[in-house]
Design a protein around this motif. Structure first.
Motif, PDB file in Angstrom:
ATOM      1  N   LEU A  58       3.329  26.359   0.596  1.00 41.45           N
ATOM      2  CA  LEU A  58       3.261  25.686   0.356  1.00 41.45           C
ATOM      3  C   LEU A  58       3.522  24.161   0.705  1.00 41.45           C
ATOM      4  O   LEU A  58       4.758  24.368   0.608  1.00 41.45           O
ATOM      5  N   LEU A  59       3.034  22.938   1.480  1.00 44.42           N
ATOM      6  CA  LEU A  59       3.444  21.690   1.267  1.00 44.42           C
ATOM      7  C   LEU A  59       3.776  21.020   0.481  1.00 44.42           C
ATOM      8  O   LEU A  59       1.823  20.609  -0.601  1.00 44.42           O
ATOM      9  N   VAL A  60       4.279  19.988  -0.345  1.00 44.40           N
ATOM     10  CA  VAL A  60       4.185  19.347  -1.205  1.00 44.40           C
ATOM     11  C   VAL A  60       5.463  18.238  -1.100  1.00 44.40           C
ATOM     12  O   VAL A  60       5.885  17.695  -0.363  1.00 44.40           O
ATOM     13  N   VAL A  61       4.223  16.924  -0.927  1.00 47.69           N
ATOM     14  CA  VAL A  61       4.923  15.903  -0.053  1.00 47.69           C
ATOM     15  C   VAL A  61       3.946  14.393  -1.792  1.00 47.69           C
ATOM     16  O   VAL A  61       2.934  14.950  -1.971  1.00 47.69           O
ATOM     17  N   ALA A  62       5.924  14.333  -2.186  1.00 46.91           N
ATOM     18  CA  ALA A  62       5.621  13.041  -3.235  1.00 46.91           C
ATOM     19  C   ALA A  62       6.120  12.925  -2.729  1.00 46.91           C
ATOM     20  O   ALA A  62       7.099  12.137  -2.205  1.00 46.91           O
ATOM     21  N   SER A  63       6.823  11.064  -3.648  1.00 50.87           N
ATOM     22  CA  SER A  63       7.139   9.475  -3.396  1.00 50.87           C
ATOM     23  C   SER A  63       7.509   9.296  -4.650  1.00 50.87           C
ATOM     24  O   SER A  63       7.507   9.590  -5.942  1.00 50.87           O
ATOM     25  N   ASP A  64       7.967   8.146  -5.091  1.00 52.81           N
ATOM     26  CA  ASP A  64       8.859   7.983  -6.246  1.00 52.81           C
ATOM     27  C   ASP A  64       8.474   6.539  -6.847  1.00 52.81           C
ATOM     28  O   ASP A  64       8.504   6.858  -7.617  1.00 52.81           O
ATOM     29  N   HIS A  65       7.845   6.081  -6.120  1.00 49.39           N
ATOM     30  CA  HIS A  65       6.719   4.997  -6.540  1.00 49.39           C
ATOM     31  C   HIS A  65       5.880   3.970  -4.973  1.00 49.39           C
ATOM     32  O   HIS A  65       6.249   4.722  -4.463  1.00 49.39           O
ATOM     33  N   GLY A  66       5.418   3.225  -5.499  1.00 56.15           N
ATOM     34  CA  GLY A  66       4.858   2.446  -4.712  1.00 56.15           C
ATOM     35  C   GLY A  66       5.522   0.829  -4.118  1.00 56.15           C
ATOM     36  O   GLY A  66       6.296   0.624  -4.399  1.00 56.15           O
ATOM     37  N   ASN A  67       5.128   0.752  -2.955  1.00 52.09           N
ATOM     38  CA  ASN A  67       5.709  -0.134  -2.162  1.00 52.09           C
ATOM     39  C   ASN A  67       4.206  -0.302  -0.268  1.00 52.09           C
ATOM     40  O   ASN A  67       3.856  -1.148  -0.580  1.00 52.09           O
ATOM     41  N   ILE A  68       4.361   0.732   0.547  1.00 50.35           N
ATOM     42  CA  ILE A  68       3.784  -0.038   1.853  1.00 50.35           C
ATOM     43  C   ILE A  68       2.800   0.436   1.355  1.00 50.35           C
ATOM     44  O   ILE A  68       1.919  -0.821   2.431  1.00 50.35           O
ATOM     45  N   GLU A  69       1.533   0.731   0.302  1.00 47.52           N
ATOM     46  CA  GLU A  69       0.342   0.576   0.460  1.00 47.52           C
ATOM     47  C   GLU A  69       0.238  -1.009  -0.471  1.00 47.52           C
ATOM     48  O   GLU A  69      -1.049  -1.168  -0.301  1.00 47.52           O
ATOM     49  N   ASP A  70       1.292  -1.504  -0.914  1.00 48.21           N
ATOM     50  CA  ASP A  70       0.857  -3.305  -0.743  1.00 48.21           C
ATOM     51  C   ASP A  70       1.869  -4.014  -0.290  1.00 48.21           C
ATOM     52  O   ASP A  70       2.849  -4.436  -1.103  1.00 48.21           O
ATOM     53  N   LEU A  71       1.258  -4.789   0.714  1.00 48.90           N
ATOM     54  CA  LEU A  71       2.342  -5.326   1.370  1.00 48.90           C
ATOM     55  C   LEU A  71       2.794  -6.921   0.689  1.00 48.90           C
ATOM     56  O   LEU A  71       3.788  -7.560   1.202  1.00 48.90           O
ATOM     57  N   ARG A  72       2.523  -7.074  -0.691  1.00 48.98           N
ATOM     58  CA  ARG A  72       2.290  -8.615  -1.012  1.00 48.98           C
ATOM     59  C   ARG A  72       3.442  -8.851  -1.465  1.00 48.98           C
ATOM     60  O   ARG A  72       4.162  -9.848  -1.884  1.00 48.98           O
ATOM     61  N   GLY A  73       4.621  -7.963  -1.458  1.00 49.77           N
ATOM     62  CA  GLY A  73       5.846  -8.554  -2.436  1.00 49.77           C
ATOM     63  C   GLY A  73       6.567  -7.277  -2.747  1.00 49.77           C
ATOM     64  O   GLY A  73       7.475  -6.855  -4.661  1.00 49.77           O
ATOM     65  N   GLY A  74       7.129  -6.238  -2.203  1.00 51.91           N
ATOM     66  CA  GLY A  74       8.140  -4.587  -2.889  1.00 51.91           C
ATOM     67  C   GLY A  74       7.207  -3.592  -3.159  1.00 51.91           C
ATOM     68  O   GLY A  74       5.887  -3.216  -3.786  1.00 51.91           O
ATOM     69  N   HIS A  75       7.922  -3.151  -4.078  1.00 52.81           N
ATOM     70  CA  HIS A  75       7.897  -2.361  -5.526  1.00 52.81           C
ATOM     71  C   HIS A  75       6.410  -2.911  -6.058  1.00 52.81           C
ATOM     72  O   HIS A  75       6.304  -3.778  -6.523  1.00 52.81           O
ATOM     73  N   THR A  76       6.064  -1.472  -7.006  1.00 50.37           N
ATOM     74  CA  THR A  76       4.233  -1.841  -7.254  1.00 50.37           C
ATOM     75  C   THR A  76       4.197  -0.935  -8.481  1.00 50.37           C
ATOM     76  O   THR A  76       5.339   0.368  -8.622  1.00 50.37           O
ATOM     77  N   PHE A  77       3.476  -1.140  -9.203  1.00 48.39           N
ATOM     78  CA  PHE A  77       3.048  -0.114 -10.647  1.00 48.39           C
ATOM     79  C   PHE A  77       2.233   1.033 -10.353  1.00 48.39           C
ATOM     80  O   PHE A  77       1.764   1.636 -10.732  1.00 48.39           O
ATOM     81  N   ASN A  78       2.161   0.928  -8.707  1.00 42.94           N
ATOM     82  CA  ASN A  78       0.625   1.852  -8.734  1.00 42.94           C
ATOM     83  C   ASN A  78       1.033   3.052  -8.418  1.00 42.94           C
ATOM     84  O   ASN A  78       2.180   3.767  -8.661  1.00 42.94           O
ATOM     85  N   PRO A  79       0.050   4.136  -8.974  1.00 45.40           N
ATOM     86  CA  PRO A  79       0.692   5.671  -8.864  1.00 45.40           C
ATOM     87  C   PRO A  79       1.162   5.947  -7.818  1.00 45.40           C
ATOM     88  O   PRO A  79       1.024   5.802  -6.453  1.00 45.40           O
TER      89      PRO A  79
END
Length: 313
Positions: A251-272
């Protein structure tokens, strides 16, 4: 049953807007093939495909403020609400007060104590480990959660020689950084697909394999759409290599710790934060995962640690 756990720093599920979200602009044939042609964005999730599932993970954990790498990675690797324990989101490094928790409760340490075959697939320069051993206090140059957890579990054992033999993977996926910045000209030039195949071979010899990749967060902070697209396309090619060589019982499990790259307007995000599961039992694993703290306990149960195991079809 095996698990390959791939950590991606700073990858969330953002808007379906190519002007700010490089996921919409990048060529991602591997990911789109897994997800039935749908892009990993907030309005599409959850995505339930034949061989893969994509869901979002709550990275705020009920704590005010923007999610950060230090506490987020501890939560992801231990299943404990590190931001609440620390009193706030903190990063980029693991707070000193949480390093004992990480050492004792990480998914790596618990799997090792259970007698499983566990690998930390990242290569780290020998001098980093030597600096830790010489440091009078603290972990020296190792401050991010993945190498700290690996060091505490006795798994930080892959260095230049292993990378040269294809028995480890550089955190940047290709070996260019090792060759150019560290002067390790003995390590070969490889592409992302070959690096992925190397990771799959490591996973084939272990019950649990962990690999950490940070470039997604780095380019997210720089705010360059071209750099972000290139980073995502490298990652997509890497996963093509992984999936081409991964054993069918994994089973391949790919997970992240927070948002960032998906919105290039200003660093970390509140996105899932992103969670992608691929292979046997992918839907069942994802169905039990709603936030960062759910991933490590699910992996351990999947491997039969602490009672239980993966659901059987």
């Amino acid at each position: 049953m095996r698990v390959l756990f791939v950590f991606l720093d700073g990858v969330g599920l953002g808007e379906a807007d190519a002007a700010v979200n490089p996921v919409m602009a990048a060529r991602l044939p591997t990911l789109l093939g897994l997800l039935g042609g749908r892009r990993p964005v907030r309005d599409e999730a959850p995505i339930h495909a034949v061989g893969a599932t994509l869901v979002g993970l709550d990275a705020t954990l009920g704590v005010p403020g923007l999610p950060q790498s230090g506490t987020g990675q501890v939560a992801l690797l231990t299943g404990e609400n590190a931001a609440r324990l620390f009193g706030r989101h903190f990063g980029p490094w693991v707070p000193t007060s949480l390093r004992g928790l990480l050492a004792e409760r990480s998914v790596l340490a618990r799997a090792v104590r259970a007698g499983l075959r566990v690998a930390f697939a990242n290569a780290y320069p020998e001098e980093f480990v030597a600096a830790v051993e010489k440091a009078a206090r603290g972990p020296g140059p190792l401050r991010a959660a993945p190498p700290l957890a690996a060091l505490a579990a006795g798994l930080l054992t892959r260095h230049t020689a292993e990378l040269a033999r294809g028995e480890a993977v550089a955190s940047e996926i290709t070996n260019d950084g090792w060759r150019e910045r560290l002067g390790r000209t003995t390590v070969p030039v490889i592409g992302p697909e070959e690096a992925g195949r190397n990771l799959a071979r490591i996973a084939a010899a272990h019950d649990l394999t962990f690999f950490a990749h940070y470039s997604t967060d780095h380019v997210g902070h720089r705010g360059s759409l071209a750099d972000a697209v290139a980073a995502l396309e490298t990652l997509d090619a890497f996963f093509a290599g992984v999936l081409a060589a991964l054993p069918p019982d994994t089973l391949l499990v790919v997970a992240s710790d927070h948002g960032n790259i998906e919105d290039l307007r200003g660093g970390h995000t509140f996105n899932p934060a992103l969670l992608l599961t691929v292979g046997p039992g992918h839907a069942e694993f994802a169905a039990g995962s709603a936030s960062l703290v759910d991933v490590a306990p699910r992996i351990l149960r999947w491997l039969g640690v602490g009672g239980g195991g993966p659901p059987r079809e």
